[in-house]
Design a protein around this motif. Structure first.
Motif, short mmCIF file in Angstrom:
data_model
loop_
_atom_site.label_atom_id
_atom_site.label_comp_id
_atom_site.label_asym_id
_atom_site.label_seq_id
_atom_site.Cartn_x
_atom_site.Cartn_y
_atom_site.Cartn_z
N ALA A 48 7.54 -3.30 -53.55
CA ALA A 48 6.64 -3.65 -53.03
C ALA A 48 5.13 -3.87 -52.59
CB ALA A 48 7.68 -4.37 -51.91
N VAL A 49 4.90 -2.78 -52.39
CA VAL A 49 3.58 -2.11 -51.61
C VAL A 49 3.10 -1.75 -53.51
CG1 VAL A 49 2.63 0.26 -51.21
CG2 VAL A 49 4.39 -0.47 -50.12
N ALA A 50 3.74 -1.77 -53.44
CA ALA A 50 2.62 -2.06 -55.10
C ALA A 50 2.04 -2.79 -55.50
CB ALA A 50 2.93 -1.12 -56.74
N LEU A 52 1.64 -5.40 -53.43
CA LEU A 52 0.75 -6.11 -52.08
C LEU A 52 -0.38 -5.41 -52.80
CD1 LEU A 52 2.77 -5.62 -48.98
CD2 LEU A 52 1.51 -7.15 -50.26
N ALA A 53 -0.65 -4.19 -52.87
CA ALA A 53 -1.92 -3.30 -53.96
C ALA A 53 -2.77 -4.03 -55.14
CB ALA A 53 -1.67 -2.07 -54.14
N LYS A 54 -1.56 -4.25 -55.83
CA LYS A 54 -1.97 -5.06 -57.00
C LYS A 54 -3.10 -6.14 -56.53
CE LYS A 54 1.80 -3.93 -59.84
NZ LYS A 54 2.59 -4.38 -61.30
N ASP A 55 -2.60 -6.66 -56.13
CA ASP A 55 -3.37 -8.11 -54.85
C ASP A 55 -4.09 -7.75 -54.22
OD1 ASP A 55 -1.75 -9.52 -56.49
OD2 ASP A 55 -0.07 -10.13 -55.02
N GLY A 56 -4.37 -6.57 -53.74
CA GLY A 56 -5.52 -5.92 -53.28
C GLY A 56 -5.53 -6.49 -51.86
N PHE A 57 -4.02 -6.61 -50.99
CA PHE A 57 -3.87 -7.00 -49.35
C PHE A 57 -4.06 -4.82 -49.44
CE2 PHE A 57 -1.82 -10.50 -50.56
CZ PHE A 57 -2.66 -11.88 -49.66
N LEU A 58 -3.82 -4.48 -50.02
CA LEU A 58 -3.14 -2.54 -49.69
C LEU A 58 -4.41 -1.83 -50.44
CD1 LEU A 58 0.61 -2.40 -49.50
CD2 LEU A 58 -1.30 -3.26 -47.71
N VAL A 60 -4.69 2.45 -51.72
CA VAL A 60 -3.51 3.92 -52.34
C VAL A 60 -4.59 4.57 -51.79
CG1 VAL A 60 -2.03 4.65 -53.18
CG2 VAL A 60 -2.02 2.07 -52.57
N GLU A 61 -4.38 5.19 -51.50
CA GLU A 61 -5.61 6.46 -51.14
C GLU A 61 -5.13 7.86 -50.97
OE1 GLU A 61 -8.27 6.76 -48.08
OE2 GLU A 61 -8.38 4.49 -48.33
N GLN A 62 -5.22 8.06 -52.59
CA GLN A 62 -4.04 9.41 -52.76
C GLN A 62 -4.56 10.86 -52.21
OE1 GLN A 62 -4.87 10.86 -57.12
NE2 GLN A 62 -3.64 12.42 -57.04
N GLY A 63 -3.33 11.23 -51.74
CA GLY A 63 -3.77 12.18 -50.57
C GLY A 63 -3.72 11.88 -48.61
N ARG A 64 -4.42 10.96 -48.83
CA ARG A 64 -4.51 10.14 -47.24
C ARG A 64 -3.18 9.07 -46.91
NH1 ARG A 64 -9.46 7.04 -45.71
NH2 ARG A 64 -8.08 7.82 -43.64
N GLY A 65 -2.77 8.82 -47.90
CA GLY A 65 -1.78 7.23 -47.12
C GLY A 65 -1.98 5.74 -48.06
N SER A 198 -3.82 0.76 -60.11
CA SER A 198 -4.79 1.11 -60.72
C SER A 198 -4.57 -0.40 -62.12
CB SER A 198 -3.44 2.08 -61.88
OG SER A 198 -2.47 1.84 -61.69
N GLU A 199 -3.65 -1.32 -61.67
CA GLU A 199 -3.35 -2.50 -62.24
C GLU A 199 -4.51 -3.67 -62.24
OE1 GLU A 199 0.31 -3.86 -63.57
OE2 GLU A 199 1.26 -1.34 -63.36
N MET A 200 -5.27 -3.56 -60.75
CA MET A 200 -6.32 -4.42 -60.38
C MET A 200 -6.61 -3.94 -61.22
SD MET A 200 -7.43 -6.10 -58.40
CE MET A 200 -6.36 -6.71 -57.07
N PRO A 201 -7.48 -5.25 -62.21
CA PRO A 201 -9.07 -5.24 -63.05
C PRO A 201 -10.03 -5.00 -61.93
CG PRO A 201 -8.52 -6.95 -62.33
CD PRO A 201 -7.45 -6.61 -61.71
N VAL A 202 -11.28 -4.92 -62.68
CA VAL A 202 -12.83 -4.75 -62.18
C VAL A 202 -13.72 -5.60 -63.10
CG1 VAL A 202 -12.59 -2.44 -61.59
CG2 VAL A 202 -13.56 -2.24 -63.81
#
Length: 239
Positions: A48-50, A52-58, A60-65, A198-202
């Motif tokens: 679920a979190v992944a 949401l992150a792909k769609d730009g809602f979240l 994910v910062e390594q080491g921070r949360g 990582s799966e969100m494009p640039v």
């Protein structure tokens, strides 16, 4: 347990974000806490979190949360006079930047072609990251002819904006000569730099700025987060 329970969890978190219950910058509970809250397994919560992150809602910062991020796309208008702070600042966004490095090097074939200098000619490469309300939205490098702009990075640091630097060189106006835009998957270091999934494009934007007479003064390549910015190209043709 429902096989697609992750969809329910995703929908609930998205609803809280859209309703303002969870504001941008808020840190999500830890994974064990979410497992207990939603009565689901770790893999279900993680999915679920992944998504949401792909769609730009979240973010994910390594080491921070994992943090809620701004879900309204910023609008960047590409026109004859494209200015970063005018574009984003007009939307009530606090725009800030930071130097990622300065390199005095020689022009590659691509850079030389855009700046109209010889391959191998000395150029100054200035790399920066741009943030909107503290969240990274883009990073990239701008190249200048070292013979014309030998201390561009130092002046940029002292004066605070590209336009101010050009004025210090006697250039009162400059135009966007050309812009090339394409999207592609983010490379690992790009996703990390932009703090996006990582799966969100640039979106890669290559641009040439020129004097009003068409003479090139800069070539840039900037990597934008597709989760945070949309581009508008106005129709300037007259009827």
């Amino acid at each position: 347990m429902k096989r697609d329970k992750w969809r329910d969890i995703r929908a609930e978190i998205e609803r809280d974000i859209m309703d303002g219950v969870m504001q941008p910058g808020v840190k999500l509970p830890t994974e064990p806490e979410m497992v207990a809250t939603y009565g689901a397994g770790r893999h279900t919560v993680r999915r679920a979190v992944a998504e949401l992150a792909k769609d730009g809602f979240l973010s994910v910062e390594q080491g921070r949360g994992t943090f809620v991020q701004r879900h309204t796309l910023l609008e960047y208008t590409i026109g004859a006079r494209t200015r970063l702070r005018q574009n984003l600042g007009a939307q009530g966004v606090d725009v800030s930047g930071e130097s990622l490095g300065i390199e005095r090097t020689t022009a590659s074939k691509r850079v030389a072609g855009h700046l109209k200098v010889d391959v191998g000619a000395p150029v100054v490469a200035t790399s920066r990251i741009t943030r909107a309300d503290g969240v990274p939205v883009a990073f990239g490098t701008i190249y200048h002819n070292a013979a014309r702009f030998p201390d561009f990075p130092e002046r940029r640091q002292a004066l605070g904006s590209v336009s101010a630097v050009y004025r210090s060189y006697g250039i009162e106006d400059y135009l966007r000569g050309s812009t090339q835009i394409h999207a592609r998957p983010a490379r690992p270091k790009e996703a990390q730099q932009l703090r996006q999934h990582s799966e969100m494009p640039v979106i890669v934007v290559r641009a040439v700025d020129t004097l009003p007479d068409g003479a090139p003064i800069a070539f840039s390549q900037v990597i934008w987060s597709a989760a945070r910015v949309k581009f508008t190209i106005p129709n300037t043709e007259e009827d």
